[in-house]
Design a protein around this motif. Structure first.
Motif, PDB file in Angstrom:
ATOM      1  N   GLU A 132       0.719  -1.028   0.107  1.00 35.90           N
ATOM      2  CA  GLU A 132      -0.027  -0.022   0.066  1.00 35.90           C
ATOM      3  C   GLU A 132       0.984   1.381   0.017  1.00 35.90           C
ATOM      4  O   GLU A 132       1.904   1.255   0.747  1.00 35.90           O
ATOM      5  N   PRO A 133       0.356   2.261  -0.607  1.00 38.10           N
ATOM      6  CA  PRO A 133       1.254   3.493  -0.745  1.00 38.10           C
ATOM      7  C   PRO A 133       1.530   4.227   0.597  1.00 38.10           C
ATOM      8  O   PRO A 133       0.717   4.228   1.520  1.00 38.10           O
ATOM      9  N   TRP A 134       2.509   4.680   0.841  1.00 38.95           N
ATOM     10  CA  TRP A 134       2.879   5.811   2.144  1.00 38.95           C
ATOM     11  C   TRP A 134       1.492   6.487   2.354  1.00 38.95           C
ATOM     12  O   TRP A 134       1.158   7.090   1.047  1.00 38.95           O
ATOM     13  N   HIS A 135       1.172   7.076   3.199  1.00 39.23           N
ATOM     14  CA  HIS A 135       0.214   8.083   3.590  1.00 39.23           C
ATOM     15  C   HIS A 135       0.750   9.396   3.030  1.00 39.23           C
ATOM     16  O   HIS A 135      -0.329  10.308   2.845  1.00 39.23           O
ATOM     17  N   ASP A 136       1.899   9.744   3.142  1.00 39.80           N
ATOM     18  CA  ASP A 136       2.399  11.273   2.726  1.00 39.80           C
ATOM     19  C   ASP A 136       3.819  11.047   2.291  1.00 39.80           C
ATOM     20  O   ASP A 136       4.424  10.081   2.262  1.00 39.80           O
ATOM     21  N   ARG A 137       4.115  12.284   1.551  1.00 36.11           N
ATOM     22  CA  ARG A 137       5.457  12.191   1.011  1.00 36.11           C
ATOM     23  C   ARG A 137       6.533  12.364   1.940  1.00 36.11           C
ATOM     24  O   ARG A 137       6.543  12.959   3.041  1.00 36.11           O
ATOM     25  N   LYS A 138       7.727  11.788   1.583  1.00 36.81           N
ATOM     26  CA  LYS A 138       8.984  11.619   2.499  1.00 36.81           C
ATOM     27  C   LYS A 138      10.258  12.084   1.627  1.00 36.81           C
ATOM     28  O   LYS A 138      10.406  12.309   0.435  1.00 36.81           O
ATOM     29  N   VAL A 139      11.194  12.512   2.520  1.00 37.26           N
ATOM     30  CA  VAL A 139      12.362  12.901   1.844  1.00 37.26           C
ATOM     31  C   VAL A 139      13.294  11.931   2.165  1.00 37.26           C
ATOM     32  O   VAL A 139      13.369  11.424   3.125  1.00 37.26           O
ATOM     33  N   TRP A 140      14.291  11.502   1.087  1.00 37.19           N
ATOM     34  CA  TRP A 140      15.484  10.639   1.248  1.00 37.19           C
ATOM     35  C   TRP A 140      16.442  11.160   2.299  1.00 37.19           C
ATOM     36  O   TRP A 140      16.909  12.297   2.193  1.00 37.19           O
ATOM     37  N   ASP A 141      16.739  10.113   3.255  1.00 39.31           N
ATOM     38  CA  ASP A 141      17.626  10.444   4.493  1.00 39.31           C
ATOM     39  C   ASP A 141      18.492   9.277   4.720  1.00 39.31           C
ATOM     40  O   ASP A 141      17.975   8.579   5.408  1.00 39.31           O
TER      41      ASP A 141
ATOM     42  N   ALA B 151      19.924  11.377  -4.049  1.00 40.99           N
ATOM     43  CA  ALA B 151      20.686  12.297  -3.349  1.00 40.99           C
ATOM     44  C   ALA B 151      20.085  12.698  -1.904  1.00 40.99           C
ATOM     45  O   ALA B 151      18.637  12.883  -2.019  1.00 40.99           O
ATOM     46  N   ASP B 152      20.654  12.908  -0.895  1.00 38.43           N
ATOM     47  CA  ASP B 152      20.381  13.013   0.356  1.00 38.43           C
ATOM     48  C   ASP B 152      19.418  14.504   0.259  1.00 38.43           C
ATOM     49  O   ASP B 152      19.741  15.507  -0.322  1.00 38.43           O
ATOM     50  N   GLY B 153      18.204  14.285   0.839  1.00 40.59           N
ATOM     51  CA  GLY B 153      17.178  15.516   0.928  1.00 40.59           C
ATOM     52  C   GLY B 153      16.246  15.487  -0.544  1.00 40.59           C
ATOM     53  O   GLY B 153      15.386  16.262  -0.423  1.00 40.59           O
ATOM     54  N   GLU B 154      16.443  14.625  -1.188  1.00 44.04           N
ATOM     55  CA  GLU B 154      15.494  14.427  -2.550  1.00 44.04           C
ATOM     56  C   GLU B 154      14.110  13.916  -2.156  1.00 44.04           C
ATOM     57  O   GLU B 154      13.973  12.888  -1.141  1.00 44.04           O
ATOM     58  N   VAL B 155      12.997  14.357  -2.727  1.00 44.17           N
ATOM     59  CA  VAL B 155      11.529  14.002  -2.205  1.00 44.17           C
ATOM     60  C   VAL B 155      11.310  12.672  -2.870  1.00 44.17           C
ATOM     61  O   VAL B 155      11.880  12.238  -4.202  1.00 44.17           O
TER      62      VAL B 155
ATOM     63  N   MET C 140      11.988   3.976  -7.924  1.00 46.50           N
ATOM     64  CA  MET C 140      12.686   3.758  -6.675  1.00 46.50           C
ATOM     65  C   MET C 140      13.439   4.812  -5.971  1.00 46.50           C
ATOM     66  O   MET C 140      13.734   5.755  -6.518  1.00 46.50           O
ATOM     67  N   ALA C 141      13.476   4.851  -4.471  1.00 46.43           N
ATOM     68  CA  ALA C 141      14.210   5.803  -3.983  1.00 46.43           C
ATOM     69  C   ALA C 141      15.461   5.488  -3.517  1.00 46.43           C
ATOM     70  O   ALA C 141      16.364   6.589  -3.615  1.00 46.43           O
ATOM     71  N   GLY C 142      15.986   4.461  -3.195  1.00 46.75           N
ATOM     72  CA  GLY C 142      17.187   4.089  -3.005  1.00 46.75           C
ATOM     73  C   GLY C 142      17.449   2.437  -2.785  1.00 46.75           C
ATOM     74  O   GLY C 142      16.426   1.690  -2.991  1.00 46.75           O
ATOM     75  N   LEU C 143      18.666   2.141  -2.757  1.00 39.36           N
ATOM     76  CA  LEU C 143      19.219   0.789  -2.736  1.00 39.36           C
ATOM     77  C   LEU C 143      19.805   0.634  -1.449  1.00 39.36           C
ATOM     78  O   LEU C 143      20.790   1.217  -1.289  1.00 39.36           O
ATOM     79  N   CYS C 144      19.416  -0.643  -0.850  1.00 39.72           N
ATOM     80  CA  CYS C 144      20.224  -0.866   0.398  1.00 39.72           C
ATOM     81  C   CYS C 144      20.817  -2.368   0.224  1.00 39.72           C
ATOM     82  O   CYS C 144      20.252  -3.193  -0.121  1.00 39.72           O
TER      83      CYS C 144
ATOM     84  N   LEU D 171      11.761   8.432   7.930  1.00 38.52           N
ATOM     85  CA  LEU D 171      11.976   9.140   6.890  1.00 38.52           C
ATOM     86  C   LEU D 171      11.467  10.594   7.234  1.00 38.52           C
ATOM     87  O   LEU D 171      10.264  10.513   7.382  1.00 38.52           O
ATOM     88  N   PRO D 172      11.880  11.696   7.181  1.00 38.86           N
ATOM     89  CA  PRO D 172      11.417  12.970   7.291  1.00 38.86           C
ATOM     90  C   PRO D 172      10.259  13.321   6.187  1.00 38.86           C
ATOM     91  O   PRO D 172      10.288  12.897   5.130  1.00 38.86           O
ATOM     92  N   ALA D 173       9.106  14.051   6.686  1.00 39.65           N
ATOM     93  CA  ALA D 173       8.142  14.486   5.927  1.00 39.65           C
ATOM     94  C   ALA D 173       8.718  15.489   5.006  1.00 39.65           C
ATOM     95  O   ALA D 173       9.593  16.506   5.281  1.00 39.65           O
ATOM     96  N   ALA D 174       8.123  15.619   3.793  1.00 39.71           N
ATOM     97  CA  ALA D 174       8.461  16.641   2.656  1.00 39.71           C
ATOM     98  C   ALA D 174       7.430  17.783   3.080  1.00 39.71           C
ATOM     99  O   ALA D 174       6.338  17.719   3.443  1.00 39.71           O
ATOM    100  N   ARG D 175       8.286  18.794   2.802  1.00 42.46           N
ATOM    101  CA  ARG D 175       7.571  20.194   2.934  1.00 42.46           C
ATOM    102  C   ARG D 175       6.449  20.515   1.507  1.00 42.46           C
ATOM    103  O   ARG D 175       6.833  19.851   0.690  1.00 42.46           O
ATOM    104  N   PRO D 176       5.616  20.842   1.921  1.00 43.09           N
ATOM    105  CA  PRO D 176       4.516  21.232   0.816  1.00 43.09           C
ATOM    106  C   PRO D 176       5.034  21.685  -0.528  1.00 43.09           C
ATOM    107  O   PRO D 176       4.891  21.641  -1.317  1.00 43.09           O
ATOM    108  N   GLU D 177       6.188  22.792  -0.234  1.00 40.00           N
ATOM    109  CA  GLU D 177       6.795  23.346  -1.414  1.00 40.00           C
ATOM    110  C   GLU D 177       7.729  22.469  -2.154  1.00 40.00           C
ATOM    111  O   GLU D 177       8.238  22.584  -3.289  1.00 40.00           O
ATOM    112  N   GLU D 178       8.227  21.468  -1.424  1.00 38.10           N
ATOM    113  CA  GLU D 178       9.215  20.327  -1.904  1.00 38.10           C
ATOM    114  C   GLU D 178       8.222  19.373  -2.867  1.00 38.10           C
ATOM    115  O   GLU D 178       8.676  18.973  -4.030  1.00 38.10           O
TER     116      GLU D 178
END
Length: 456
Positions: free
Chosen positions: A367-376, A400-404, A417-421, A446-453
């Motif tokens: 299921e999709p995440w409920h809100d947008r996140k920032v890659w950290d 890259a660190d900080g991308e949505v 995909m956002a990343g590979l571990c 993961l940190p929540a993305a700001r609306p402007e991001e």
């Protein structure tokens, strides 16, 4: 010193891993058909005798480009680890008289030709039809039982896959698959040599798999892959990798080495993989064969690639079994003796286990995440895992660190995909459980993305 021309394009094992292993065996000249990952660009210039990044590559005949560059540097071998350049490199090797995949390379790239070949050899696989137009798809849908899976014949990474559950979904599926292939081409995830590849599709029956009759514990996906190599036309299985369940439609989430199957089950899987590879007539290349597991011991071939498995499959094998597949293949292509495993290596030969997880913005149920996140990456590595487990983020294959983090698009597959571990642990079961914990934790840590991001 022997010279190797390495043709780089998107996909395959991380370039940093490939370069370090290849450079230890030969003088490496890099022909980059895709932009070098920023985190690797510096080391590439240190490790390689030359780095050529032709800006006009998309408009040139790729085989001629590779042949010309190989002759210019005096290459004794030419190879690639990218799905999208396999056919071009194979044809270039033929023109140069060098060891390579051989003239059958397209059979392990074009899913239509692959399935026809396997059908001629009577090998088990889903019922299928080749498709070139929407009318073809309607005709195929009338002759095959639903649900169906529409695939682009030259795609990789589960891109452009569409499940069709009724005749009413045919037109939308056809339209969306074509859109995704066009988008993938813009991103560089598309066949580089066959110009008409975007118009080739295959539709097939979705067979019902089961993991419970093959694995002793729950949580495993209902398919495995056989990692191997063909040397002088002889197939050498290396090991098996297990999987977490896919994300709908069939996007791969994680591969784990080794697959904890019984010896009898592994032997039967390897026997089918050998038949699949032998039928394709490959000559000198890595192989990656995916097999669906069913009830009562049934199996179906999904596909075979004429290259090693992507993501972190190659580093996993090195970590677990101590085999440097990149270096071994380079040695073989240069005519040096190589001792390939006599039989597929089993879990009892492994030094622990390792796995790679593709981070998608979906939870453990898909299921999709409920809100947008920032890659950290730091937040990812702080997730609590089992004692002794070691987790790293593959920067080359991650945002890259900080991308949505992108919203997961079922049709686009791994393109979102956002990343590979990469994770190493004491055994395969621990890798699986740690990945389940990581998937559950990511939307929390993961940190929540700001609306402007998000709006950018």
């Amino acid at each position: 010193m022997s010279k190797v021309l390495l043709v780089h394009a998107k996909g395959g094992p991380p370039l940093g891993h490939v370069l370090s292993r290849a450079a230890a065996r030969a003088e490496v000249h890099l022909l980059a058909l895709s932009a070098l990952p920023p985190v690797v660009a510096g080391s590439a210039r240190r490790l390689c005798a030359s780095v050529d990044t032709p800006s006009d590559a998309p408009s040139r005949d790729l085989v001629s480009l590779i042949v010309s560059r190989a002759r210019a540097v005096g290459a004794d071998a030419v190879l690639t680890f990218s799905e999208y350049a396999v056919v071009a490199v194979a044809e270039a090797c033929e023109a140069l008289g060098l060891a390579g995949t051989g003239r059958a390379a397209a059979l392990a790239r074009d899913k239509r030709l692959m399935r026809r070949t396997w059908r001629e050899h009577g090998l088990p696989q889903p019922e299928f039809r080749s498709v070139a137009t929407e009318s073809d798809l309607y005709e195929a849908a009338a002759s095959l039982p639903f649900p169906l899976l529409l695939k682009a014949a030259w795609s990789a990474g589960s891109t452009a896959h569409q499940i069709i559950r009724s005749p009413y979904e045919v037109s939308a599926a056809w339209r969306r698959s074509r859109e995704v292939m066009a988008e993938s081409a813009q991103l560089g995830y598309a066949e580089l040599h066959v110009a008409e590849a975007q118009g080739h599709y295959v539709v097939e029956q979705i067979v019902t798999g089961t993991a419970s009759e093959w694995f002793d514990e729950p949580g495993w996906g209902d398919y495995v892959s056989v990692e191997g190599v063909v040397a002088d036309g002889t197939f050498h299985p290396v090991c098996l990798s297990g999987r977490m369940p896919t994300v709908e439609p069939f996007t791969e989430r994680a591969g784990i080495t080794p697959a904890p199957l019984s010896q009898d089950a592994q032997d039967r899987v390897v026997a089918l993989a050998r038949q699949a590879v032998d039928a394709l007539g490959l000559r000198d290349c890595g192989t990656h064969t995916e097999i669906k597991l069913g009830a009562d011991g049934r199996m179906w071939l999904i596909e075979t690639a004429a290259r090693f498995g992507g993501a972190m499959t190659v580093p996993q094998i090195e970590d677990v079994f101590g085999l440097d597949l990149v270096g071994m293949l380079v040695d073989h292509l240069l005519g040096r003796p190589v001792e390939w495993p006599e039989h597929a290596l089993t879990p009892d030969r492994a030094r622990g286990a390792a796995g790679s997880l593709v981070v998608l913005a979906v939870d453990g149920r898909g299921e999709p995440w409920h809100d947008r996140k920032v890659w950290d990456p730091a937040a990812v590595k702080d997730v609590t895992l089992s004692r002794g487990s070691e987790l790293s983020v593959v920067a080359e294959s991650s945002l890259a660190d900080g991308e949505v983090v992108p919203v997961y698009d079922p049709a686009a597959g791994a393109n979102t995909m956002a990343g590979l571990c990469l994770l190493s642990a004491t055994d395969a079961r621990t890798v699986l459980r740690d990945f389940e914990a990581l998937v559950d934790a990511l939307p929390r840590v993961l940190p929540a993305a700001r609306p402007e991001e998000v709006s950018v």
